[in-house]
Design a protein around this motif. Sequence first.
Motif, PDB file in Angstrom:
ATOM      1  N   ARG A   1       0.848  -1.177   0.000  1.00 36.21           N
ATOM      2  CA  ARG A   1       0.000   0.000   0.000  1.00 36.21           C
ATOM      3  C   ARG A   1       0.893   1.239   0.000  1.00 36.21           C
ATOM      4  O   ARG A   1       1.995   1.215   0.523  1.00 36.21           O
ATOM      5  CB  ARG A   1      -0.878   0.030   1.253  1.00 36.21           C
TER       6      ARG A   1
ATOM      7  N   ASP B   1      -1.023  -4.710   5.498  1.00 37.08           N
ATOM      8  CA  ASP B   1      -2.344  -4.513   4.914  1.00 37.08           C
ATOM      9  C   ASP B   1      -3.000  -3.293   5.567  1.00 37.08           C
ATOM     10  O   ASP B   1      -2.396  -2.597   6.385  1.00 37.08           O
ATOM     11  CB  ASP B   1      -3.203  -5.781   5.031  1.00 37.08           C
ATOM     12  N   ASP B   2      -4.238  -3.023   5.216  1.00 41.37           N
ATOM     13  CA  ASP B   2      -4.914  -1.830   5.725  1.00 41.37           C
ATOM     14  C   ASP B   2      -5.128  -1.853   7.236  1.00 41.37           C
ATOM     15  O   ASP B   2      -5.344  -0.809   7.845  1.00 41.37           O
ATOM     16  CB  ASP B   2      -6.259  -1.640   5.027  1.00 41.37           C
ATOM     17  N   GLU B   3      -5.059  -3.024   7.840  1.00 38.21           N
ATOM     18  CA  GLU B   3      -5.183  -3.135   9.294  1.00 38.21           C
ATOM     19  C   GLU B   3      -3.818  -3.064   9.986  1.00 38.21           C
ATOM     20  O   GLU B   3      -3.739  -3.169  11.203  1.00 38.21           O
ATOM     21  CB  GLU B   3      -5.891  -4.443   9.678  1.00 38.21           C
ATOM     22  N   GLY B   4      -2.749  -2.934   9.221  1.00 41.77           N
ATOM     23  CA  GLY B   4      -1.404  -2.846   9.793  1.00 41.77           C
ATOM     24  C   GLY B   4      -0.770  -4.193  10.062  1.00 41.77           C
ATOM     25  O   GLY B   4       0.198  -4.277  10.814  1.00 41.77           O
ATOM     26  N   ILE B   5      -1.280  -5.243   9.443  1.00 44.58           N
ATOM     27  CA  ILE B   5      -0.781  -6.595   9.672  1.00 44.58           C
ATOM     28  C   ILE B   5      -0.009  -7.081   8.457  1.00 44.58           C
ATOM     29  O   ILE B   5      -0.388  -6.814   7.314  1.00 44.58           O
ATOM     30  CB  ILE B   5      -1.958  -7.558   9.963  1.00 44.58           C
TER      31      ILE B   5
ATOM     32  N   PHE C   1       2.241  -6.670  13.701  1.00 42.39           N
ATOM     33  CA  PHE C   1       1.190  -5.661  13.733  1.00 42.39           C
ATOM     34  C   PHE C   1       1.840  -4.361  14.134  1.00 42.39           C
ATOM     35  O   PHE C   1       2.665  -4.305  15.032  1.00 42.39           O
ATOM     36  CB  PHE C   1       0.116  -6.043  14.759  1.00 42.39           C
TER      37      PHE C   1
END
Length: 88
Positions: free
Chosen positions: A3, A36-40, A88
């Motif tokens: 991203r 990813d968008d969740e920070g994982i 994370f």
Amino acid sequence: MARKRMISPSFWSDEKIGECNQLERLLFLGLISNADDEGIGRANPKLLKSLIFPYDDLRISDFEKSLAKLASLELIILYTADNQSYYF
């Protein structure tokens, strides 16, 4: 999937970042851009080397140490799920 991320200029003066060596700082930025968008993201050292430093001759053991250092500074959280390592 990678991203696009923006890094605040205050990143460079953060005291925890100041505790990191060059590899650890660049790895941390690479983790941010590959999460990813969740920070994982996957915390597999071989995978991270291929994603973040594909052209550099670095040891996998250095990645393991760097991930541990980032976790010890509480910049990332390392965990395991379904026999896979994640950050994370």
